[in-house]
Design a protein around this motif. Sequence first.
Motif, mmCIF file in Angstrom:
data_model
loop_
_atom_site.group_PDB
_atom_site.id
_atom_site.type_symbol
_atom_site.label_atom_id
_atom_site.label_comp_id
_atom_site.label_asym_id
_atom_site.label_seq_id
_atom_site.Cartn_x
_atom_site.Cartn_y
_atom_site.Cartn_z
ATOM 1 N N ALA A 52 0.848 -1.205 0.000
ATOM 2 C CA ALA A 52 0.000 0.000 0.000
ATOM 3 C C ALA A 52 0.878 1.247 0.000
ATOM 4 O O ALA A 52 0.614 2.225 -0.725
ATOM 5 C CB ALA A 52 -0.929 -0.002 1.213
ATOM 6 N N ALA B 4 -0.206 8.479 6.618
ATOM 7 C CA ALA B 4 -0.287 7.067 6.223
ATOM 8 C C ALA B 4 0.831 6.257 6.872
ATOM 9 O O ALA B 4 0.592 5.167 7.407
ATOM 10 C CB ALA B 4 -0.217 6.950 4.701
ATOM 11 N N CYS C 276 -6.034 11.155 4.915
ATOM 12 C CA CYS C 276 -6.393 10.052 4.017
ATOM 13 C C CYS C 276 -5.861 10.248 2.601
ATOM 14 O O CYS C 276 -5.879 9.309 1.794
ATOM 15 C CB CYS C 276 -7.915 9.903 3.939
ATOM 16 S SG CYS C 276 -8.748 9.895 5.547
ATOM 17 N N CYS D 151 -3.683 8.234 -0.108
ATOM 18 C CA CYS D 151 -4.221 7.030 -0.764
ATOM 19 C C CYS D 151 -5.627 7.208 -1.344
ATOM 20 O O CYS D 151 -6.036 6.423 -2.195
ATOM 21 C CB CYS D 151 -4.261 5.870 0.230
ATOM 22 S SG CYS D 151 -2.647 5.408 0.871
ATOM 23 N N HIS D 152 -6.366 8.168 -0.830
ATOM 24 C CA HIS D 152 -7.767 8.304 -1.245
ATOM 25 C C HIS D 152 -8.051 9.699 -1.795
ATOM 26 O O HIS D 152 -7.379 10.669 -1.451
ATOM 27 C CB HIS D 152 -8.706 8.101 -0.046
ATOM 28 C CG HIS D 152 -8.764 6.693 0.459
ATOM 29 N ND1 HIS D 152 -9.551 5.726 -0.124
ATOM 30 C CD2 HIS D 152 -8.164 6.082 1.511
ATOM 31 C CE1 HIS D 152 -9.415 4.579 0.544
ATOM 32 N NE2 HIS D 152 -8.579 4.766 1.537
ATOM 33 N N GLY E 151 -6.399 3.665 -2.700
ATOM 34 C CA GLY E 151 -7.683 3.228 -2.157
ATOM 35 C C GLY E 151 -8.811 3.688 -3.069
ATOM 36 O O GLY E 151 -8.611 4.555 -3.922
ATOM 37 N N TYR F 12 -9.707 -4.504 -5.211
ATOM 38 C CA TYR F 12 -9.843 -4.733 -3.764
ATOM 39 C C TYR F 12 -9.115 -5.998 -3.330
ATOM 40 O O TYR F 12 -8.906 -6.925 -4.122
ATOM 41 C CB TYR F 12 -11.318 -4.897 -3.399
ATOM 42 C CG TYR F 12 -12.155 -3.648 -3.484
ATOM 43 C CD1 TYR F 12 -12.187 -2.738 -2.436
ATOM 44 C CD2 TYR F 12 -12.938 -3.388 -4.596
ATOM 45 C CE1 TYR F 12 -12.974 -1.601 -2.501
ATOM 46 C CE2 TYR F 12 -13.726 -2.249 -4.671
ATOM 47 C CZ TYR F 12 -13.739 -1.367 -3.627
ATOM 48 O OH TYR F 12 -14.514 -0.243 -3.694
ATOM 49 N N PRO G 28 -9.110 -0.697 10.972
ATOM 50 C CA PRO G 28 -9.394 -1.368 9.695
ATOM 51 C C PRO G 28 -8.974 -2.825 9.675
ATOM 52 O O PRO G 28 -9.716 -3.689 9.197
ATOM 53 C CB PRO G 28 -8.572 -0.553 8.686
ATOM 54 C CG PRO G 28 -8.398 0.789 9.314
ATOM 55 C CD PRO G 28 -8.323 0.541 10.788
ATOM 56 N N THR H 223 -7.438 -6.750 4.905
ATOM 57 C CA THR H 223 -7.630 -5.569 4.070
ATOM 58 C C THR H 223 -6.276 -5.007 3.635
ATOM 59 O O THR H 223 -5.280 -5.123 4.354
ATOM 60 C CB THR H 223 -8.406 -4.464 4.829
ATOM 61 O OG1 THR H 223 -8.500 -3.305 3.986
ATOM 62 C CG2 THR H 223 -7.706 -4.048 6.122
ATOM 63 N N MET I 238 -5.743 -1.964 3.451
ATOM 64 C CA MET I 238 -5.575 -0.662 4.109
ATOM 65 C C MET I 238 -4.741 -0.849 5.378
ATOM 66 O O MET I 238 -5.267 -1.112 6.459
ATOM 67 C CB MET I 238 -6.943 -0.058 4.439
ATOM 68 C CG MET I 238 -6.844 1.372 4.958
ATOM 69 S SD MET I 238 -8.447 2.191 4.872
ATOM 70 C CE MET I 238 -8.407 3.196 6.344
ATOM 71 N N TYR J 216 -3.431 0.555 7.957
ATOM 72 C CA TYR J 216 -3.553 1.790 8.744
ATOM 73 C C TYR J 216 -4.087 1.422 10.122
ATOM 74 O O TYR J 216 -5.040 0.651 10.231
ATOM 75 C CB TYR J 216 -4.507 2.743 8.023
ATOM 76 C CG TYR J 216 -4.655 4.106 8.654
ATOM 77 C CD1 TYR J 216 -3.601 5.022 8.627
ATOM 78 C CD2 TYR J 216 -5.841 4.483 9.266
ATOM 79 C CE1 TYR J 216 -3.730 6.277 9.201
ATOM 80 C CE2 TYR J 216 -5.984 5.738 9.835
ATOM 81 C CZ TYR J 216 -4.921 6.622 9.802
ATOM 82 O OH TYR J 216 -5.055 7.867 10.365
#
Lengths: 192, 142
Positions: free
Chosen positions: A58, A146, B50, B53-54, B62, B81, B104, B111, B113, B115
């Motif tokens: 990620a 992050a 966020c 990534c978003h 994301g 996903y 998460p 997942t 994510m 985080y």
Amino acid sequence: MSFLILGNASNPLAARRAFLGKSGLVLSGTAVALLAGNDALAAQSGKSREGDARILNAALSAELEAIAAYQVGAESGLLQKPVLDLAVMFQGHHKEHADLLAKTIAKLGGKAVSAKDKYVFPVETLKTQADVLRFAAGLEKGAVSAYLGAVPLFGNRDLAKAAASILGDEAMHWAILRNALGESPVPSAFMS
Amino acid sequence: MMGWSVMRTQVLLPLVIALTATLFVAGSAAGTATVIRGDAKAGEAIYSRCVACHSLAQDRTGPRHCGVIGRRAGSVSGFGYSDAMKRSKLVWNVKTLDRFIQNPMRTVPGTAMGYAGIADQQERADLIAYLAQANSSAVCRP
């Protein structure tokens, strides 16, 4: 436009470049020393290794996007020297992060994600140098958050340390970009 | 053509949530509950955490957040996903978002994510209120 003056009053820009260049080398050198040739990575248990690789992937995905974003900024024609040089330097740091992350993921037995063929950035909103800097600052701030959110999750503490090292670099980028925008470079005592 | 009931769900529900995003959490005294009201303005600042990534309108590391309220987890077409998210059977609402954002990797083990989550209830409520409000903003309109 305002910048921090770092010691060399006669040539502050050169001093800042020298400072950033040296500090970048120290950070990435430490991270590489932490991870390259670290056989403990391969010795991690399967589940922990898989989880760490997932977190790193990620992070790698976001680093690859940051590289692309700085490329858009550098090619926009909106950045003037010495800001352009800073953007290219920061992009170089992200390339180093990405390279390290990809190698580490491989060491963990994972498959590193690749850069996308195409990234979508809000280029229609980037009309001035300040717009580009603000956009980059937002990405860097997000990167700090992050990494901050990832550090406690690693099964391998060396990975947490390396991620914290990258976090420090991203935080410096954010501070310099804010300063270049004439904003407080360090607006709070804590990051979240 | 979009039926009224569908349109009401897609358009009005996020608006209602934006205006009234609240979380009911157990209070310290038995039989009491504390109502946490989300502040979308404060949530906008929290959303800055966020954005590595978003984004609202684009899939990035994301998935996009426009339309997240009421959406089945793992259902944005074309987004890659994790299997865990696709299998989660979650539908994103105030309650499920709150649980996911708090932790998460505990909520959806596996997942992508990576985080740790947001521990503060008020911050989570603010963030969810922002996501709900943003859904009716111009950036989320097709």
